[in-house]
Design a protein around this motif. Structure first.
Motif, PDB file in Angstrom:
ATOM      1  N   MET A  48       0.838  -1.155   0.000  1.00 52.92           N
ATOM      2  CA  MET A  48       0.000   0.000   0.000  1.00 52.92           C
ATOM      3  C   MET A  48       0.897   1.237   0.000  1.00 52.92           C
ATOM      4  SD  MET A  48      -2.784   1.720   2.532  1.00 52.92           S
ATOM      5  CE  MET A  48      -3.575   0.471   3.258  1.00 52.92           C
ATOM      6  N   GLU A  86       0.907   5.414   0.843  1.00 55.94           N
ATOM      7  CA  GLU A  86       0.181   6.483   1.518  1.00 55.94           C
ATOM      8  C   GLU A  86       0.921   7.807   1.335  1.00 55.94           C
ATOM      9  OE1 GLU A  86      -1.386   7.402   6.000  1.00 55.94           O
ATOM     10  OE2 GLU A  86      -1.440   5.337   5.256  1.00 55.94           O
ATOM     11  N   SER A 131       9.660   3.363   3.678  1.00 56.25           N
ATOM     12  CA  SER A 131       8.970   2.089   3.463  1.00 56.25           C
ATOM     13  C   SER A 131       9.004   1.242   4.716  1.00 56.25           C
ATOM     14  CB  SER A 131       9.633   1.312   2.322  1.00 56.25           C
ATOM     15  OG  SER A 131       9.520   2.010   1.112  1.00 56.25           O
ATOM     16  N   VAL A 183       3.612  -0.663   4.305  1.00 56.66           N
ATOM     17  CA  VAL A 183       3.236   0.581   3.625  1.00 56.66           C
ATOM     18  C   VAL A 183       4.473   1.307   3.107  1.00 56.66           C
ATOM     19  CG1 VAL A 183       2.054   2.805   3.889  1.00 56.66           C
ATOM     20  CG2 VAL A 183       1.277   0.856   5.221  1.00 56.66           C
ATOM     21  N   TYR A 204       5.396   5.058   2.461  1.00 51.51           N
ATOM     22  CA  TYR A 204       4.937   6.421   2.742  1.00 51.51           C
ATOM     23  C   TYR A 204       5.676   7.385   1.827  1.00 51.51           C
ATOM     24  CZ  TYR A 204       3.006   4.451   7.023  1.00 51.51           C
ATOM     25  OH  TYR A 204       2.298   3.693   7.933  1.00 51.51           O
ATOM     26  N   ALA A 250      -2.351  -0.083  -4.830  1.00 46.44           N
ATOM     27  CA  ALA A 250      -2.840  -0.502  -3.516  1.00 46.44           C
ATOM     28  C   ALA A 250      -3.318  -1.957  -3.595  1.00 46.44           C
ATOM     29  CB  ALA A 250      -3.971   0.407  -3.053  1.00 46.44           C
ATOM     30  N   PRO A 265      -5.706   4.461  -1.443  1.00 44.04           N
ATOM     31  CA  PRO A 265      -4.590   4.969  -0.646  1.00 44.04           C
ATOM     32  C   PRO A 265      -5.126   5.681   0.589  1.00 44.04           C
ATOM     33  CG  PRO A 265      -4.237   5.427  -2.943  1.00 44.04           C
ATOM     34  CD  PRO A 265      -5.644   4.902  -2.817  1.00 44.04           C
ATOM     35  N   ARG A 311      -6.513   1.843   5.878  1.00 44.69           N
ATOM     36  CA  ARG A 311      -5.613   1.037   6.710  1.00 44.69           C
ATOM     37  C   ARG A 311      -6.166  -0.334   6.908  1.00 44.69           C
ATOM     38  NH1 ARG A 311      -1.473   4.162   9.674  1.00 44.69           N
ATOM     39  NH2 ARG A 311      -1.699   6.190   8.849  1.00 44.69           N
TER      40      ARG A 311
END
Length: 124
Positions: free
Chosen positions: A1, A3, A20, A24, A26, A115, A121, A124
């Motif tokens: 995923m 974000e 990372s 996730v 980021y 995703a 995105p 959670r």
């Protein structure tokens, strides 16, 4: 995923970074950045994911797997991410011109396709 995380970086040279974890990626970017520059920074960091750049790897038992932040364009990974971001930016803007109103939706579609399990995105 993946974000997106707006975060005040308190730097005049770093405008974005990739952090990372096991779960996730980021993409951190400077809030208040003009839209065109912000989109390029986000695409640059996403390019690190696409190109599977390694960056600085650490794991202190918290699942952190890599961090990437631009230090120099002379670095091969940074130059590659910059080129990829430019190419992606051209493809997501109208006819290669400055991004139009559809750019944010196109960028959202790219993020959604990355995703897992069709989550959006930020879910959670």
């Amino acid at each position: 995923m993946i974000e997106l995380v707006p975060f005040e970086l308190h730097s005049t040279t770093v405008h974005g970074m990739l952090v990372s974890t096991d779960a996730v990626d980021y993409v951190v970017f400077q809030p208040g950045t003009p839209r065109l520059h912000r989109e390029h920074v986000i695409l640059h960091e996403l390019s690190h994911v696409i190109c599977d750049h390694k960056g600085h790897t650490t794991d202190a038992g918290h699942g952190l797997t890599r961090t990437l932040g631009r230090t120099s364009y002379e670095d091969r990974q940074e130059a590659e991410a910059e080129m990829m971001a430019s190419l992606l930016g051209e493809r997501t803007s109208r006819s290669g011109r400055l991004p139009g109103p559809t750019t944010d939706r196109l960028l959202e579609r790219v993020l959604q396709s990355l995703a897992p399990d069709n989550r959006k995105p930020g879910d959670r």
